[in-house]
Write a protein that holds these residues in place. Sequence first.
Motif, PDB file in Angstrom:
ATOM      1  N   MET A 280     -30.795 105.194  43.753  1.00 33.65           N
ATOM      2  CA  MET A 280     -30.680 104.668  42.400  1.00 33.65           C
ATOM      3  C   MET A 280     -31.162 106.304  41.447  1.00 33.65           C
ATOM      4  N   GLY A 281     -30.476 105.683  40.404  1.00 33.18           N
ATOM      5  CA  GLY A 281     -30.791 107.269  39.440  1.00 33.18           C
ATOM      6  C   GLY A 281     -32.423 106.366  38.530  1.00 33.18           C
ATOM      7  N   THR A 282     -31.764 106.536  37.621  1.00 37.53           N
ATOM      8  CA  THR A 282     -33.107 106.410  36.398  1.00 37.53           C
ATOM      9  C   THR A 282     -33.781 105.154  36.013  1.00 37.53           C
ATOM     10  N   VAL A 283     -34.806 104.954  36.869  1.00 35.11           N
ATOM     11  CA  VAL A 283     -35.065 103.137  36.389  1.00 35.11           C
ATOM     12  C   VAL A 283     -36.457 102.814  35.687  1.00 35.11           C
ATOM     13  N   ASN A 284     -35.700 102.403  34.546  1.00 33.48           N
ATOM     14  CA  ASN A 284     -37.055 102.285  34.161  1.00 33.48           C
ATOM     15  C   ASN A 284     -37.492 101.458  33.889  1.00 33.48           C
ATOM     16  N   VAL A 285     -38.725 100.850  32.731  1.00 34.20           N
ATOM     17  CA  VAL A 285     -39.562  99.676  32.648  1.00 34.20           C
ATOM     18  C   VAL A 285     -39.089  98.441  32.057  1.00 34.20           C
ATOM     19  N   GLY A 286     -38.395  97.328  32.847  1.00 33.96           N
ATOM     20  CA  GLY A 286     -37.509  96.254  32.190  1.00 33.96           C
ATOM     21  C   GLY A 286     -36.344  95.731  33.177  1.00 33.96           C
ATOM     22  N   ASP A 287     -36.170  97.152  34.122  1.00 36.63           N
ATOM     23  CA  ASP A 287     -34.818  97.192  34.545  1.00 36.63           C
ATOM     24  C   ASP A 287     -34.774  95.722  35.769  1.00 36.63           C
ATOM     25  N   VAL A 288     -34.422  95.537  35.895  1.00 34.90           N
ATOM     26  CA  VAL A 288     -33.911  94.131  37.794  1.00 34.90           C
ATOM     27  C   VAL A 288     -33.453  95.069  38.545  1.00 34.90           C
ATOM     28  N   VAL A 289     -34.626  94.967  39.993  1.00 35.85           N
ATOM     29  CA  VAL A 289     -33.895  95.583  41.492  1.00 35.85           C
ATOM     30  C   VAL A 289     -34.062  94.458  42.133  1.00 35.85           C
ATOM     31  N   GLU A 290     -33.968  95.632  43.550  1.00 40.00           N
ATOM     32  CA  GLU A 290     -33.611  94.815  45.106  1.00 40.00           C
ATOM     33  C   GLU A 290     -34.522  95.728  45.705  1.00 40.00           C
ATOM     34  N   LEU A 291     -35.265  95.746  46.953  1.00 40.18           N
ATOM     35  CA  LEU A 291     -35.125  96.315  47.495  1.00 40.18           C
ATOM     36  C   LEU A 291     -33.609  96.498  49.260  1.00 40.18           C
ATOM     37  N   ARG A 292     -33.977  97.501  48.891  1.00 39.06           N
ATOM     38  CA  ARG A 292     -32.097  98.404  49.516  1.00 39.06           C
ATOM     39  C   ARG A 292     -32.250  97.230  50.429  1.00 39.06           C
ATOM     40  N   SER A 293     -32.520  97.004  51.472  1.00 36.88           N
ATOM     41  CA  SER A 293     -33.146  95.901  52.739  1.00 36.88           C
ATOM     42  C   SER A 293     -32.988  94.686  52.237  1.00 36.88           C
ATOM     43  N   GLY A 294     -32.611  94.154  50.926  1.00 36.97           N
ATOM     44  CA  GLY A 294     -32.192  92.857  50.332  1.00 36.97           C
ATOM     45  C   GLY A 294     -33.900  92.150  50.261  1.00 36.97           C
ATOM     46  N   GLY A 295     -34.043  90.727  49.366  1.00 36.85           N
ATOM     47  CA  GLY A 295     -34.862  90.685  49.196  1.00 36.85           C
ATOM     48  C   GLY A 295     -34.990  90.037  47.885  1.00 36.85           C
ATOM     49  N   PRO A 296     -35.858  89.320  46.651  1.00 36.11           N
ATOM     50  CA  PRO A 296     -35.917  88.674  45.571  1.00 36.11           C
ATOM     51  C   PRO A 296     -35.737  89.476  44.643  1.00 36.11           C
ATOM     52  N   LYS A 297     -34.652  89.123  43.355  1.00 35.88           N
ATOM     53  CA  LYS A 297     -35.277  90.243  42.310  1.00 35.88           C
ATOM     54  C   LYS A 297     -36.019  90.181  41.947  1.00 35.88           C
ATOM     55  N   MET A 298     -36.391  91.585  41.408  1.00 24.36           N
ATOM     56  CA  MET A 298     -37.305  92.198  40.873  1.00 24.36           C
ATOM     57  C   MET A 298     -37.612  93.102  39.663  1.00 24.36           C
ATOM     58  N   THR A 299     -38.472  93.125  38.610  1.00 18.67           N
ATOM     59  CA  THR A 299     -38.646  93.859  37.415  1.00 18.67           C
ATOM     60  C   THR A 299     -39.511  94.617  37.426  1.00 18.67           C
ATOM     61  N   VAL A 300     -39.386  95.627  37.099  1.00 17.15           N
ATOM     62  CA  VAL A 300     -40.349  97.226  37.023  1.00 17.15           C
ATOM     63  C   VAL A 300     -41.113  96.773  35.487  1.00 17.15           C
ATOM     64  N   THR A 301     -41.987  96.479  36.305  1.00  7.24           N
ATOM     65  CA  THR A 301     -43.184  96.819  35.019  1.00  7.24           C
ATOM     66  C   THR A 301     -43.916  98.070  34.941  1.00  7.24           C
ATOM     67  N   CYS A 302     -44.692  98.814  35.738  1.00  6.93           N
ATOM     68  CA  CYS A 302     -44.937 100.398  35.594  1.00  6.93           C
ATOM     69  C   CYS A 302     -44.508 101.239  36.162  1.00  6.93           C
ATOM     70  N   LYS A 303     -44.256 102.159  35.424  1.00  6.03           N
ATOM     71  CA  LYS A 303     -43.663 103.146  36.333  1.00  6.03           C
ATOM     72  C   LYS A 303     -44.492 105.022  36.333  1.00  6.03           C
ATOM     73  N   GLY A 304     -44.210 106.271  36.920  1.00  6.85           N
ATOM     74  CA  GLY A 304     -44.806 107.015  36.579  1.00  6.85           C
ATOM     75  C   GLY A 304     -46.415 106.722  36.659  1.00  6.85           C
ATOM     76  N   ARG A 305     -47.146 107.630  35.811  1.00 10.49           N
ATOM     77  CA  ARG A 305     -48.754 107.799  35.945  1.00 10.49           C
ATOM     78  C   ARG A 305     -49.484 106.813  36.618  1.00 10.49           C
ATOM     79  N   ALA A 306     -48.723 105.407  35.418  1.00  9.88           N
ATOM     80  CA  ALA A 306     -48.927 103.740  34.780  1.00  9.88           C
ATOM     81  C   ALA A 306     -49.165 103.235  36.999  1.00  9.88           C
ATOM     82  N   ALA A 307     -48.109 103.879  37.368  1.00 13.08           N
ATOM     83  CA  ALA A 307     -47.940 103.336  38.726  1.00 13.08           C
ATOM     84  C   ALA A 307     -48.093 103.480  40.059  1.00 13.08           C
TER      85      ALA A 307
END
Length: 75
Positions: free
Chosen positions: A1-28
Amino acid sequence: MGTVNVGDVVELRSGGPKMTVTCKGRAAARPGAVESETEIICQWFDDDRYAADIRCEEAAVNVVQAVGSEPGAKE
Protein backbone atom coordinates in the motif's frame (compact mmCIF):
# COMPACT_ATOMS: atom_id res chain seq x y z
CA MET A 1 0.00 0.00 0.00
CA GLY A 2 1.23 3.50 -0.68
CA THR A 3 0.81 6.24 1.89
CA VAL A 4 -1.42 5.48 4.86
CA ASN A 5 -2.91 8.41 6.73
CA VAL A 6 -4.83 8.74 9.97
CA GLY A 7 -8.51 8.34 9.11
CA ASP A 8 -7.98 5.91 6.21
CA VAL A 9 -10.11 2.76 6.19
CA VAL A 10 -8.01 -0.37 5.67
CA GLU A 11 -8.20 -4.12 6.03
CA LEU A 12 -5.60 -6.84 6.42
CA ARG A 13 -4.35 -8.21 3.10
CA SER A 14 -5.40 -11.65 4.37
CA GLY A 15 -8.95 -10.40 5.03
CA GLY A 16 -10.84 -9.35 8.12
CA PRO A 17 -12.84 -6.38 9.38
CA LYS A 18 -12.64 -2.84 8.06
CA MET A 19 -10.37 -0.81 10.35
CA THR A 20 -9.69 2.91 10.75
CA VAL A 21 -6.09 4.09 11.07
CA THR A 22 -5.93 6.11 14.31
CA CYS A 23 -2.14 6.67 14.73
CA LYS A 24 0.99 6.33 12.64
CA GLY A 25 4.71 6.82 12.93
CA ARG A 26 6.15 7.86 16.29
CA ALA A 27 2.75 7.85 18.01
CA ALA A 28 2.23 4.22 16.97
CA ALA A 29 5.71 2.91 17.89
CA ARG A 30 6.07 0.67 20.92
CA PRO A 31 8.24 2.06 23.73
CA GLY A 32 11.85 1.42 22.81
CA ALA A 33 11.03 0.68 19.17
CA VAL A 34 12.67 2.53 16.32
CA GLU A 35 10.46 5.34 15.02
CA SER A 36 9.05 4.35 11.65
CA GLU A 37 6.41 5.60 9.25
CA THR A 38 5.56 1.94 8.63
CA GLU A 39 3.92 1.45 12.05
CA ILE A 40 0.20 2.17 12.42
CA ILE A 41 -2.53 1.60 14.99
CA CYS A 42 -6.01 0.68 13.82
CA GLN A 43 -9.39 0.50 15.56
CA TRP A 44 -12.46 -1.45 14.54
CA PHE A 45 -15.73 -2.74 15.97
CA ASP A 46 -15.96 -6.38 16.96
CA ASP A 47 -19.67 -6.97 16.59
CA ASP A 48 -20.52 -10.40 17.93
CA ARG A 49 -23.90 -11.58 19.03
CA TYR A 50 -23.38 -10.76 22.73
CA ALA A 51 -21.47 -7.47 22.74
CA ALA A 52 -20.01 -4.88 20.40
CA ASP A 53 -16.51 -3.86 21.44
CA ILE A 54 -14.00 -1.43 19.99
CA ARG A 55 -10.75 -3.26 19.24
CA CYS A 56 -7.33 -1.69 18.77
CA GLU A 57 -4.10 -3.22 17.44
CA GLU A 58 -0.81 -2.14 15.91
CA ALA A 59 0.25 -3.29 12.47
CA ALA A 60 2.85 -2.69 9.81
CA VAL A 61 1.74 -0.72 6.76
CA ASN A 62 2.72 -3.56 4.42
CA VAL A 63 0.11 -5.95 5.89
CA VAL A 64 -2.90 -3.71 5.18
CA GLN A 65 -4.62 -2.45 2.05
CA ALA A 66 -7.14 0.28 1.41
CA VAL A 67 -10.71 -1.01 1.52
CA GLY A 68 -11.81 -1.68 -2.03
CA SER A 69 -8.28 -2.42 -3.29
CA GLU A 70 -7.59 -5.62 -5.15
CA PRO A 71 -5.06 -7.90 -3.41
CA GLY A 72 -1.63 -7.32 -4.89
CA ALA A 73 -2.75 -4.22 -6.78
CA LYS A 74 -0.14 -1.51 -7.33
CA GLU A 75 -1.01 2.06 -6.37
